[in-house]
Design an enzyme around this catalytic site. Structure first.
Site, PDB file in Angstrom:
ATOM      1  N   CYS A  17      -0.577  -8.216   1.855  1.00  0.00           N
ATOM      2  CA  CYS A  17       0.576  -7.470   1.362  1.00  0.00           C
ATOM      3  C   CYS A  17       1.773  -7.807   2.238  1.00  0.00           C
ATOM      4  O   CYS A  17       1.658  -8.486   3.260  1.00  0.00           O
ATOM      5  CB  CYS A  17       0.297  -5.968   1.408  1.00  0.00           C
ATOM      6  SG  CYS A  17       0.044  -5.338   3.093  1.00  0.00           S
ATOM      7  N   HIS A  80      -0.260  -0.828  11.781  1.00  0.00           N
ATOM      8  CA  HIS A  80      -0.722   0.514  11.449  1.00  0.00           C
ATOM      9  C   HIS A  80       0.170   1.608  12.019  1.00  0.00           C
ATOM     10  O   HIS A  80       0.061   2.766  11.629  1.00  0.00           O
ATOM     11  CB  HIS A  80      -2.148   0.722  11.963  1.00  0.00           C
ATOM     12  CG  HIS A  80      -3.103  -0.321  11.490  1.00  0.00           C
ATOM     13  ND1 HIS A  80      -3.537  -1.344  12.305  1.00  0.00           N
ATOM     14  CD2 HIS A  80      -3.678  -0.527  10.290  1.00  0.00           C
ATOM     15  CE1 HIS A  80      -4.350  -2.132  11.616  1.00  0.00           C
ATOM     16  NE2 HIS A  80      -4.451  -1.657  10.389  1.00  0.00           N
ATOM     17  N   GLU A 132      -3.659   4.394  11.801  1.00  0.00           N
ATOM     18  CA  GLU A 132      -2.488   4.897  11.089  1.00  0.00           C
ATOM     19  C   GLU A 132      -2.394   6.416  11.196  1.00  0.00           C
ATOM     20  O   GLU A 132      -1.301   6.976  11.365  1.00  0.00           O
ATOM     21  CB  GLU A 132      -2.533   4.476   9.617  1.00  0.00           C
ATOM     22  CG  GLU A 132      -1.286   4.873   8.860  1.00  0.00           C
ATOM     23  CD  GLU A 132      -1.328   4.530   7.384  1.00  0.00           C
ATOM     24  OE1 GLU A 132      -0.740   5.282   6.591  1.00  0.00           O
ATOM     25  OE2 GLU A 132      -1.949   3.506   7.022  1.00  0.00           O
ATOM     26  N   SER A 229     -11.422  -2.239   7.851  1.00  0.00           N
ATOM     27  CA  SER A 229     -10.208  -2.200   7.041  1.00  0.00           C
ATOM     28  C   SER A 229     -10.326  -1.079   6.021  1.00  0.00           C
ATOM     29  O   SER A 229     -11.166  -1.128   5.115  1.00  0.00           O
ATOM     30  CB  SER A 229     -10.006  -3.543   6.322  1.00  0.00           C
ATOM     31  OG  SER A 229      -9.067  -3.425   5.279  1.00  0.00           O
ATOM     32  N   SER A 230      -9.479  -0.065   6.146  1.00  0.00           N
ATOM     33  CA  SER A 230      -9.539   1.086   5.241  1.00  0.00           C
ATOM     34  C   SER A 230      -9.304   0.671   3.793  1.00  0.00           C
ATOM     35  O   SER A 230     -10.055   1.066   2.898  1.00  0.00           O
ATOM     36  CB  SER A 230      -8.500   2.132   5.655  1.00  0.00           C
ATOM     37  OG  SER A 230      -8.435   3.185   4.720  1.00  0.00           O
ATOM     38  N   ASN A 231      -8.276  -0.140   3.547  1.00  0.00           N
ATOM     39  CA  ASN A 231      -7.977  -0.483   2.155  1.00  0.00           C
ATOM     40  C   ASN A 231      -9.084  -1.328   1.542  1.00  0.00           C
ATOM     41  O   ASN A 231      -9.363  -1.233   0.351  1.00  0.00           O
ATOM     42  CB  ASN A 231      -6.602  -1.152   2.044  1.00  0.00           C
ATOM     43  CG  ASN A 231      -6.578  -2.562   2.554  1.00  0.00           C
ATOM     44  OD1 ASN A 231      -6.921  -3.502   1.845  1.00  0.00           O
ATOM     45  ND2 ASN A 231      -6.174  -2.747   3.806  1.00  0.00           N
ATOM     46  N   SER A 274      -5.405  -7.133   4.193  1.00  0.00           N
ATOM     47  CA  SER A 274      -5.329  -7.871   5.459  1.00  0.00           C
ATOM     48  C   SER A 274      -6.216  -9.112   5.459  1.00  0.00           C
ATOM     49  O   SER A 274      -6.423  -9.729   6.507  1.00  0.00           O
ATOM     50  CB  SER A 274      -5.699  -6.948   6.627  1.00  0.00           C
ATOM     51  OG  SER A 274      -6.927  -6.283   6.377  1.00  0.00           O
TER      52      SER A 274
END
Length: 319
Positions: A17, A80, A132, A229-231, A274
């Site tokens: 992104c 983050h 974050e 990685s959260s996403n 990411s």
């Protein structure tokens, strides 16, 4: 024997992104301008391949600022975001700090600060321990915000003043799970103030939308990304929720468990925000060695978002 056929449906958008591109570019520009070492507090983004690539170029990753020696070498804060105390500590030591916090995370920080100045107690929807969340909570005095992770947390929450609340969210959450929690907050606290525009970032929303489209069409789904990685984890959960029978989050082709994919005829592939495209290509190549592969891109949104480099690097370039 000829290899069996396999249709690969590539989710689009996927991968990097604008915030991730900006953060990685910041490290590379700092290395180009200042030379090694360039210090980075925490992983610049949550992807081991990216971190190791930057480490080979001269980036030094540290957990805290006290690991950074005094001097002129830049120290970069990750995408983050960081608690307010971190740039304050860097300024006190006169370190050359570069803030690579994603602008969409900075937006959440500013929202939280505005709510606090207006006397509201802030509820943060997010995952405990995620950088974050630590960064957002760290914009506020102790006790000014409450973290909720589940609808049950909302049910248990007893505010001092139920008429003076606001909420913000982590940017990389599940769109559907977060909406459920927002609905629970509004049902319990009808006067709660929310963001003018939702905090979940465009990239998270778009990548989850593409997975929702593809997951019901395939026999298996691979999410390219790191476990921390959260996403990327949310993409895995979305694919499972949409009924895909086999869903795996993997970083590299070498991590593929081939016993899971023996009889599939259609495979979906996406990548967390990411994860670089080179890893997607690596995984497609690995399947192409075992199957007669055809690749089709399934696009659900166009992305043209661009974020300029952090101000500190732009000022140097201007000079």
């Amino acid at each position: 024997m000829t290899n069996p056929p396999l249709d690969i449906l590539l989710c689009a958008p996927r991968g990097f992104c604008a915030g991730v591109v900006r953060a990685i570019d910041a490290v590379e520009k700092a290395l180009e301008t200042h030379g090694a070492p360039v210090y980075v507090r925490h992983e610049i983004v949550h992807n081991k391949y990216v971190v190791e690539s930057l480490r080979r170029k001269g980036a030094v990753f540290v957990r805290e600022l006290d690991e950074v020696p005094d001097g002129d070498a830049p120290v970069i804060f990750s995408a983050h975001g960081v608690p307010k105390s971190v740039p304050e500590a860097a300024a006190a030591r006169r370190l050359f700090a570069i803030d690579a916090t994603c602008p969409l995370v900075t937006k959440v920080h500013r929202e939280a600060q505005v709510h606090f100045k207006r006397g509201r107690h802030i509820i943060l929807i997010g995952h405990r321990g995620h950088p974050e969340v630590i960064g957002t909570m760290g914009q506020l005095p102790e006790g000014a915000a409450t973290l909720v992770e589940t609808v049950e947390d909302i049910a248990r929450f007893e505010p001092a003043d139920a008429t003076n609340l606001a909420f913000v969210t982590q940017t990389t959450l599940s769109v559907d799970d977060t909406q459920e929690m927002v609905d629970a907050l509004r049902a319990r606290f009808p006067t709660i103030v929310g963001p003018h525009k939702e905090d979940i970032c465009y990239a998270t929303t778009n990548r989850q939308g593409a997975v929702k489209r593809v997951a019901p069409l395939v026999d298996a789904m691979i999410v390219v990304g790191s476990p921390n990685s959260s996403n990327s984890q949310r993409l895995r959960e979305v694919a499972e929720r949409e009924g895909c029978p086999i869903v795996r989050l993997i970083l590299r082709a070498e991590d593929i468990d081939w016993s899971l994919f023996g009889n599939i005829r259609r495979l979906g592939i996406t990548a967390g925000a990411s994860a670089p495209e080179v890893l997607v290509e690596e995984i497609i190549d690995a399947f192409a060695e075992r199957y007669q592969v055809s690749v089709e891109s399934i696009s659900t949104a166009d992305e043209s978002v661009f974020f300029p480099l952090p101000r500190e690097l732009r000022e140097q370039a201007a000079e």
